[in-house]
Design a protein around this motif. Structure first.
Motif: not given
Length: 113
Positions: A87-88, A91-92
């Motif tokens: 998920a990170d 997002r990036q």
């Protein structure tokens, strides 16, 4: 809610005190059976109040149960860590794509798109 919590722990404390008072007679705790200790010539035994044995047994059971559950849930924790990293990364990537798409354009027009 605090009052209920304090009342609960007060009742638990009173029950533990009552158990301790009712079971304060000394008992002998042996590490191995008598026949085996006679054979080996070692007799590791200790005399303690019965309530200590009861409380240590409950504590050992809780500790074993918590450890067992922690080991059982390890696969779920590792899956959640993997999903969090994924998920990170997404997002990036979304942030990077937003910047690239609207680079050099008017901010108002970029917001409308």
């Amino acid at each position: 809610m605090k009052t209920i919590r304090y009342a609960f722990w007060g009742i638990v404390a009173l029950c533990l005190i009552a158990i301790g008072i009712a079971n304060r007679g000394l008992v002998t705790v042996r590490a191995m059976p008598e026949t085996l200790s006679d054979l080996l010539g070692v007799s590791p035994d200790i005399e303690v109040p019965l309530f200590v044995v009861i409380f240590l047994g409950v504590a050992a059971g809780l500790l074993i149960g918590f450890l067992w559950e922690w080991i059982r849930e390890s696969r779920y924790r590792s899956e959640m860590r993997r999903r969090g990293r994924e998920a990170d990364a997404l997002r990036q990537e979304v942030g990077r794509l937003k910047v690239e798409k609207h680079e050099g354009k008017d901010e108002v027009l970029a917001l409308l798109e």
